[in-house]
Write a protein that holds these residues in place. Structure first.
Motif, short mmCIF file in Angstrom:
data_model
loop_
_atom_site.label_atom_id
_atom_site.label_comp_id
_atom_site.label_asym_id
_atom_site.label_seq_id
_atom_site.Cartn_x
_atom_site.Cartn_y
_atom_site.Cartn_z
N ALA A 106 0.81 -1.22 0.00
CA ALA A 106 0.00 0.00 0.00
C ALA A 106 0.84 1.26 0.00
O ALA A 106 0.57 2.21 0.73
N LEU A 107 1.89 1.28 -0.80
CA LEU A 107 2.68 2.51 -0.92
C LEU A 107 1.90 3.52 -1.75
O LEU A 107 1.24 3.15 -2.72
N PHE A 108 1.99 4.79 -1.38
CA PHE A 108 1.25 5.82 -2.11
C PHE A 108 1.96 6.07 -3.45
O PHE A 108 3.10 6.54 -3.47
N PRO A 109 1.29 5.74 -4.56
CA PRO A 109 1.99 5.77 -5.84
C PRO A 109 2.39 7.18 -6.30
O PRO A 109 3.30 7.32 -7.10
N HIS A 110 1.71 8.19 -5.76
CA HIS A 110 1.99 9.55 -6.22
C HIS A 110 3.05 10.25 -5.37
O HIS A 110 3.31 11.43 -5.54
N MET A 111 3.65 9.52 -4.44
CA MET A 111 4.65 10.13 -3.57
C MET A 111 6.00 9.41 -3.74
O MET A 111 6.03 8.22 -4.05
N PHE A 119 5.24 10.35 5.60
CA PHE A 119 3.80 10.65 5.60
C PHE A 119 3.19 10.68 7.01
O PHE A 119 2.49 11.61 7.37
N ARG A 150 12.85 8.22 -5.58
CA ARG A 150 12.10 7.39 -6.52
C ARG A 150 10.64 7.26 -6.12
O ARG A 150 10.29 7.36 -4.96
N HIS A 153 6.62 2.88 -8.28
CA HIS A 153 6.68 2.04 -9.47
C HIS A 153 8.09 1.95 -10.05
O HIS A 153 8.33 1.17 -10.95
N GLN A 154 9.00 2.76 -9.50
CA GLN A 154 10.40 2.69 -9.95
C GLN A 154 11.23 1.77 -9.05
O GLN A 154 12.44 1.81 -9.11
N LEU A 155 10.55 1.00 -8.20
CA LEU A 155 11.27 0.13 -7.27
C LEU A 155 10.96 -1.33 -7.56
O LEU A 155 9.90 -1.66 -8.08
N GLU B 157 -7.26 0.54 -4.90
CA GLU B 157 -6.90 -0.35 -3.81
C GLU B 157 -7.23 0.28 -2.47
O GLU B 157 -6.65 1.29 -2.08
N SER B 159 -6.57 -0.59 0.47
CA SER B 159 -5.54 -0.60 1.51
C SER B 159 -4.73 0.69 1.49
O SER B 159 -4.11 1.05 2.50
N LEU B 160 -4.75 1.42 0.36
CA LEU B 160 -4.05 2.71 0.32
C LEU B 160 -4.68 3.69 1.31
O LEU B 160 -4.00 4.40 2.04
N ALA B 163 -3.92 2.53 4.80
CA ALA B 163 -2.56 2.87 5.20
C ALA B 163 -2.52 4.33 5.66
O ALA B 163 -1.86 4.65 6.66
N ILE B 182 -4.85 10.21 -6.47
CA ILE B 182 -4.72 9.00 -7.27
C ILE B 182 -5.85 8.88 -8.29
O ILE B 182 -5.63 8.48 -9.43
N ARG B 261 6.56 5.95 -18.00
CA ARG B 261 6.31 4.99 -16.93
C ARG B 261 6.97 3.65 -17.23
O ARG B 261 7.62 3.06 -16.37
N GLU B 264 10.62 3.85 -16.66
CA GLU B 264 10.99 3.88 -15.24
C GLU B 264 10.83 2.51 -14.59
O GLU B 264 11.63 2.11 -13.74
N GLU B 265 9.79 1.77 -15.03
CA GLU B 265 9.60 0.44 -14.47
C GLU B 265 10.75 -0.47 -14.87
O GLU B 265 11.21 -1.30 -14.11
N ALA B 268 13.56 0.12 -12.65
CA ALA B 268 13.38 -0.51 -11.35
C ALA B 268 13.84 -1.96 -11.39
O ALA B 268 14.52 -2.44 -10.50
#
Lengths: 382, 272
Positions: A106-111, A119, A150, A153-155, B157, B159-160, B163, B182, B261, B264-265, B268
């Motif tokens: 559940a990582l925030f994709p926009h951060m 956070f 990063r 999605h870059q991880l 999702e 769970s975001l 969290a 999002i 994107r 970048e993926e 990763a």
């Protein structure tokens, strides 16, 4: 290798055995219902400070519900949950000194990584400087310094898992909940991460509660394990205790491989019970302190590595079963012999391969004797 | 390669001709020198000049843009709220009914929506004009917004949000800091859809409008009833150009973001 419980160091961490210790988390007769479905039934459980506690069970056993009740996403239908002696009642998630690491991360994709980790602190209106310092501390804890800027999605998967861990630890929670934290990682990485989790937990001195369906993971990381089934706790004990002395067929079967032999209790003399398991066969002897009446159905559980196998009849053995080698499973370090007994049941015997393959004499369809000491098996009433 | 066999080529040509021939014809005639629409008398841009000098056209365009902007914005807020409630509230009594009722206006004949709104405004003694058109447009574009935003929320999702709550947010601040950023692309798309629907609408606007609030489609329609003038061709060509530029820009931006994107993926994966 005969592992006994008392072989562990004397200065062992075991607050659950100390009557003076107050539990850090306490479930008190907790019941949780979703409509007609009872997820948790009248459950009482104590978890102590600095424990690495595992909730283990198959999916749908209620372990995730327990965790969600601790986090504050669900509230008990009946009963209380206490955290350091104060009742949590219906405190919302943001008012609990509890953080959670989610299964999906559940990582925030926009951060960025940095913003994700900071956070929680930002919500507390922590000064920017302090946030920066704390984020750096967390990044070095999980060894992610080069990835500060990063986005998720870059991880890679393993990196995401570390960010999620760092984020859940940034607020210094008193209790960290881990929901299947390693489920998405491949086997090698998972094993490595298990040890990292343990060292982080020890380093920070926090209480961790982990939910998992993976018995190996639970045994590796946990100080104690609660084996769960259908909303109830079957057994709570250290990994070694559950493995060596399971209290039921369910927990014997859930942790590791086991042979379970059903029979009728014949007689109990002294500390030994004898179990009639097949017609025309000598009853099996088991060490036990239990005294159920003769004639009741009971079970003998014995781990495959505790059994011996040979082609010659052993000179003296508490228990000996004659059978035929039905199948051999070879996994490199060990061989598992499947031996068919006179009543058709299969016994699994594990032998470690100290010698070369060619030197081992036992092969398919050989008549063999499987034998073990009475202390190797466990007497089970359910 | 069999991709360019005669069958494919013919089908493609016919299909596109069917779609675009009328529009191309209209654009060509917008550069016609002659006052008569159907007689070609040489190239000229005079009708474009006269569109920009025609005050009633400019006024109508201004009304249309304002109606579109306000109605799209309000409809986006209301539609997003409806979508959130229907997605997030657990099963409650009559949920299916409410969901159906949100979507029903999409299939309602416009004439009926327009007529019922007219009756409502008359019975409430509302002076018909700019605000009644805007209200009417909010009414019918809201359900489109709800549909677009719901589609996004289904795959969001949960769970975001959990969290965010777990890390110290209240429900409201979790929505503002996590959910909203999002789902923002979906909300933007919904706004654009609502805006376009409002720009296009003739029927409902005709019912709900009053003096001084003529929208561009209404203006064009009333002009055409008098007789098609080359000015209308020019005006329509301008509209087409504006829409085309918008669509092309949007798709280019999306494509670029997608390419970035993917790059970048890949980075990763290589950095494990």
């Amino acid at each position: 290798m005969e592992t006994q419980i008392n072989t562990q160091p004397a200065c062992e961490f075991a607050p659950w055995e100390d009557p003076v210790q107050k539990p850090f988390v306490r479930f008190e007769n907790v019941t949780k219902k979703f409509g007609d479905f009872t997820a948790i039934e009248d459950l009482t459980l104590n978890i102590y400070e600095r424990e690495f506690f595992a909730l283990l069970g198959p999916s749908g056993c209620g372990k995730t519900t327990m965790m969600r009740m601790l986090a504050g996403f669900e509230y008990p239908t009946a009963g209380n949950i206490m955290l350091s002696q104060s009742n949590l009642h219906k405190a919302p998630p943001h008012k609990r000194p509890v953080n959670m690491m989610f299964q999906s991360y559940a990582l925030f994709p926009h951060m960025t990584v940095e913003q994700n980790i900071g956070f929680g602190l930002k919500q507390e209106k922590t000064p920017k400087k302090e946030i920066k310092r704390r984020v750096e501390e967390m990044l070095s804890l999980v060894q992610l310094e080069p990835f500060t800027k990063r986005k998720p999605h870059q991880l890679s998967g393993g990196q995401k898992q570390r960010v999620a861990l760092a984020r859940s630890l940034a607020k210094k929670p008193r209790l960290l909940l881990l929901d299947e934290p390693l489920g998405a990682l491949d086997r090698k990485l998972r094993e490595q991460t298990q040890f990292e989790l343990m060292s982080i937990q020890e380093q920070l001195g926090l209480t961790f509660v982990i939910v998992t369906h993976d018995q190996e993971e639970a045994m590796t990381v946990a100080s104690r394990i609660a084996v769960m089934d259908h909303g109830k706790i079957v057994q709570v004990a250290t990994p070694a205790e559950i493995y060596e002395y399971p209290n039921s067929r369910y927990s014997a079967d859930f942790l590791g491989d086991v042979n379970i032999i059903e029979g009728q209790l014949d007689v109990t003399t002294g500390k030994t019970a004898s179990l009639a398991w097949a017609e025309g066969e000598t009853p099996l002897a088991i060490s036990t302190k239990l005294r159920p009446p003769a004639g009741t159905t009971a079970w003998l559980a014995v781990r495959p590595e505790k059994l011996h196998i040979s082609k010659e009849k052993p000179a003296s053995a508490d228990n000996c079963i004659k059978g035929e080698v039905w199948d051999i499973g070879y996994t490199g370090n060990i061989s598992t012999f499947h031996v068919k007994a006179s009543n058709g049941s299969i016994l699994k015997v594990q032998v470690s391969n100290r010698e070369h393959l060619a030197d081992r004499p036992i092969t398919w369809e050989d008549n063999v004797y499987v034998y073990w000491e009475k202390g190797a098996g466990v007497f089970l009433e359910r | 390669m069999t991709r360019f066999n005669w069958f494919n080529t013919t089908t493609l040509t016919l299909g596109f001709a069917f779609l675009y021939l009328p529009i191309i014809l209209l654009m060509i005639y917008s550069f016609n020198e002659s006052r008569l629409v159907t007689v070609w008398a040489g190239f000229s841009t005079r009708w474009y000049q006269s569109v920009f000098l025609n005050e009633s056209f400019i006024n109508a365009a201004w009304v249309t843009l304002r109606v579109g902007f306000i109605s799209a914005s309000v409809a986006t807020v209301l539609g997003t709220m409806a979508a959130l409630v229907l997605n997030r509230a657990g099963p409650f009594h009559g949920k299916t009914l409410f969901t159906g009722m949100i979507y029903a206006p999409m299939v309602m004949p416009e004439v009926i929506t327009g007529l019922s709104l007219l009756l409502l405004f008359v019975s409430l003694d509302f002076a018909r004009g700019f605000w009644t058109v805007t209200l009417a447009h909010i009414t019918f574009s809201m359900c489109y917004v709800a549909v677009v935003v719901s589609t996004r929320l289904v795959t969001f999702e949960r769970s975001l949000e959990e969290a965010a709550l777990d890390l110290g947010c209240t429900r409201f601040s979790a929505f503002i800091q996590v959910t909203l950023p999002i789902i923002f692309p979906a909300i933007l798309a919904a706004w654009l859809l609502a805006f376009t629907l409002s720009l296009d609408d003739l029927v409902i606007a005709s019912f709900a409008s009053g003096p001084g609030a003529t929208t561009l489609p209404m203006k064009i329609y009333s002009q055409v009833r008098i007789g098609v003038s080359p000015e209308i061709n020019a005006l329509s060509s301008i509209l087409i150009a504006v829409v085309a530029i918008g669509v092309v820009t949007a798709s280019l931006v999306t494509k670029q973001a997608h390419v970035k994107r993917i790059k970048e993926e890949r980075m990763a994966i290589n950095s494990i």
